[in-house]
Design an enzyme around this catalytic site. Structure first.
Site, PDB file in Angstrom:
ATOM      1  N   GLU A  46      33.357 139.096 -66.587  1.00 36.26           N
ATOM      2  CA  GLU A  46      34.210 138.999 -67.775  1.00 36.26           C
ATOM      3  C   GLU A  46      33.423 138.360 -68.918  1.00 36.26           C
ATOM      4  O   GLU A  46      32.608 137.461 -68.706  1.00 36.26           O
ATOM      5  CB  GLU A  46      35.419 138.131 -67.428  1.00 36.26           C
ATOM      6  N   ASN A 106      40.777 141.079 -74.426  1.00 34.66           N
ATOM      7  CA  ASN A 106      39.777 140.748 -73.416  1.00 34.66           C
ATOM      8  C   ASN A 106      39.618 142.008 -72.567  1.00 34.66           C
ATOM      9  O   ASN A 106      40.525 142.369 -71.809  1.00 34.66           O
ATOM     10  CB  ASN A 106      40.260 139.562 -72.581  1.00 34.66           C
ATOM     11  N   LYS A 123      42.811 143.017 -70.456  1.00 30.94           N
ATOM     12  CA  LYS A 123      43.402 141.983 -69.596  1.00 30.94           C
ATOM     13  C   LYS A 123      44.881 141.774 -69.896  1.00 30.94           C
ATOM     14  O   LYS A 123      45.275 141.523 -71.035  1.00 30.94           O
ATOM     15  CB  LYS A 123      42.635 140.677 -69.782  1.00 30.94           C
ATOM     16  N   GLU A 142      42.997 131.341 -74.387  1.00 29.31           N
ATOM     17  CA  GLU A 142      43.045 132.808 -74.346  1.00 29.31           C
ATOM     18  C   GLU A 142      44.289 133.355 -75.036  1.00 29.31           C
ATOM     19  O   GLU A 142      44.248 134.416 -75.655  1.00 29.31           O
ATOM     20  CB  GLU A 142      42.968 133.311 -72.901  1.00 29.31           C
ATOM     21  N   CYS A 168      39.678 138.576 -64.256  1.00 27.92           N
ATOM     22  CA  CYS A 168      39.885 137.144 -64.043  1.00 27.92           C
ATOM     23  C   CYS A 168      41.274 136.792 -63.519  1.00 27.92           C
ATOM     24  O   CYS A 168      41.593 137.048 -62.372  1.00 27.92           O
ATOM     25  CB  CYS A 168      39.558 136.386 -65.332  1.00 27.92           C
ATOM     26  N   ASN A 193      35.564 134.363 -65.512  1.00 25.82           N
ATOM     27  CA  ASN A 193      34.953 133.130 -66.014  1.00 25.82           C
ATOM     28  C   ASN A 193      35.937 132.022 -65.664  1.00 25.82           C
ATOM     29  O   ASN A 193      36.826 131.693 -66.460  1.00 25.82           O
ATOM     30  CB  ASN A 193      34.783 133.159 -67.533  1.00 25.82           C
TER      31      ASN A 193
END
Length: 309
Positions: A46, A106, A123, A142, A168, A193
């Site tokens: 990621e 993302n 994501k 995020e 993730c 991550n």
């Protein structure tokens, strides 16, 4: 046998000052290592072109946007695509995507052996928070910098297999795997991550976090009879430790390859897509065994509702 030799290209830390060119050079070195080892597909983490920037509170949108890619491939990443084409290897990697309409995601992509992008995922399960939180040991913003993904959990036919992607925090949600499993996914790739410590519970250290990371991927693989390749960015990024623990998990939920370091490292396994068949035709034969009349709550509510509320 439908064998795909897969390389999980774990990456060590990427510092805030590191250029994209330097990062891409590291990716190419891992790709070459995979090619020399007979890999057909190399999977990267990621947000693998930059440091994990959501740990920083930024007010200036221009400062935020410098971490995003406006097209893919672009000038910085074209050498990676060129090397993948030259060596006939498919790749998957994650990055921050800024669309022409100004939307922020993302994102991860999947290519075929010619370097053509055949799949894109954004994501869905964004962790963290949207505003500065003084009670956290570090920020995880995020929800401030990205929108939830709008493409859903798709699968694509690539290299004679059904492949899907997630990113993730998605790996912790069983719905992620099941939606792809219901489309016949045989291989699910994901980059992450993940901090080595919990910003809200310092007692949860690397050992527990590695356990939960691996547990979620093993469960997703087993319950959907699919290979799962989880690839980390790891090590100390600007004073913030990231978890390693990259793994390749077989369709029975067993780890068949595991990273041993927190640096740039390639794990490799020859994955037989036909190994998915037995589980898909027996205990996890969805058509025979699923009872969807009892699953309504999964798609009709988000938070917990006790009976009688």
């Amino acid at each position: 046998m439908r064998e795909i030799v897969i390389g999980g290209a774990q990456m060590g830390p990427i510092q805030k000052a590191d250029s994209r060119a330097a990062v891409v050079a590291r990716m190419i070195a891992l790709l070459d290592r995979g090619a020399d080892g007979g890999c057909d597909l190399v999977v990267f983490p990621e947000l693998c072109l930059t440091t994990f920037f959501p740990r920083w509170m930024m007010e200036d949108q221009a400062e935020v946007d410098r971490w995003f890619e406006r097209e893919m491939p672009n000038g910085a990443t074209e050498p990676l695509f060129a090397r993948a084409r030259e060596r006939g290897i498919a790749i998957s990697f994650g990055y921050a995507e800024l669309t022409p309409e100004g939307r922020h995601f993302n994102t991860s992509i999947l290519t075929d052996r010619t370097g053509a992008i055949v799949g894109k995922y954004r994501k869905v399960h964004l962790p963290g928070h949207a505003e500065y939180d003084p009670d956290r040991a570090f920020q995880h913003l995020e929800k401030r910098y990205f929108e939830p993904g709008d493409l859903g959990f798709r699968v694509w036919r690539n290299m004679d297999a059904w492949m899907g992607m997630c990113i993730c925090n998605d790996r912790r949600w069983p719905e992620t795997y099941r939606v792809m499993g219901l489309q016949g996914a045989e291989l699910i790739t994901l980059g992450y991550n993940t901090p080595s410590v919990n910003s809200q519970m310092s007692d949860e250290g690397p050992e527990q976090r590695l356990y939960h990371s691996e547990l979620s991927m093993k469960a997703g693989a087993y319950q959907n009879s699919a290979w799962v390749v989880g690839v980390a960015k790891a090590g100390d990024e600007d004073g913030h430790p990231l978890l390693g623990g990259s793994v390749i998990v077989d369709p029975n939920g067993f780890v068949v390859a595991r990273a041993e370091t927190e640096a740039d490292e390639l794990i490799v396994h020859a994955c037989d897509m036909d190994a998915c068949t037995f589980g898909k035709e027996t205990i996890f034969d969805f058509k025979r065994h699923r009872r969807i009349e009892h699953y309504g709550r999964i798609c009709s509510q988000t938070g917990v509702e006790h009976p009688g509320d």
